[in-house]
Write a protein that holds these residues in place. Sequence first.
Motif, PDB file in Angstrom:
ATOM      1  N   THR A   1       0.839  -1.206   0.000  1.00 36.85           N
ATOM      2  CA  THR A   1       0.000   0.000   0.000  1.00 36.85           C
ATOM      3  C   THR A   1       0.866   1.246   0.000  1.00 36.85           C
TER       4      THR A   1
ATOM      5  N   ALA B   1       0.867   4.163  -2.768  1.00 37.92           N
ATOM      6  CA  ALA B   1       0.612   5.543  -2.344  1.00 37.92           C
ATOM      7  C   ALA B   1       1.733   6.469  -2.805  1.00 37.92           C
TER       8      ALA B   1
ATOM      9  N   LEU C   1      -2.328  13.746   4.095  1.00 37.61           N
ATOM     10  CA  LEU C   1      -2.457  12.301   4.190  1.00 37.61           C
ATOM     11  C   LEU C   1      -3.420  11.987   5.330  1.00 37.61           C
TER      12      LEU C   1
ATOM     13  N   VAL D   1      -4.909  10.406  -0.068  1.00 36.07           N
ATOM     14  CA  VAL D   1      -3.818  11.309  -0.445  1.00 36.07           C
ATOM     15  C   VAL D   1      -4.430  12.503  -1.164  1.00 36.07           C
TER      16      VAL D   1
END
Length: 220
Positions: A44, A48, A74, A85
Amino acid sequence: MADHSAHSTPYEVSFRLPRHRRSVPRSRALLHAVLGGWSIDEDTTGTAELLLSELVTNALRARAPEGGQVGVRLARSEEEGLLRVEVSDAGEGRPEVRAPGEDETRGRGLLLVEALAHRWGVWAGEGGMGKTVWAELKSPDIVPEPAGTEMAAITVRAGQRVRVWGAWRTVLSVRRVRSERYPAGGPTVILGLDEGPPLRVSSAEPLTVQTVSGEAAGPR
């Protein structure tokens, strides 16, 4: 240098970056540090980082007033298991997904965002100035925290978690000291915790408790 300004919640962080190409790797490094602190898994985190790189790159390419900055936020939502994000800038225009030709070197950023994100979108800034582009990822590490149950200290068992000093602590041991009595009555209960000093409370003191798997059968 980046201007950091953390919000009051531990799962929401914002910072601002100068409009310079070095801000792209800088934003990735900051995201990596934040998600590491949130114990987000490597897959993840890697996704991201790609999303943030594309969004910050697009923000830097947008025509904007001299001296402006790029804002990054964030956040994680335990309720939905999402990592969010956001990238804000004062630039003109609204980003749109394009289908560039084979010989074009630009224009694929939002295609990547659309492919990687669980969902994404954009909204205009106040007064129509600038914009914020956001993207969300599903993360298996973000799960709703079980609700706590209030119960008397004397009923707490080893293996459970109690909310003390603003954090959850695992109870390693429970001891009743009958020779020590509180004005409200009942013996003193001493909870040995996985972090910090033992907690000494009245047996009737209400504590917020979570039960975790594999807990011991009862107090010692």
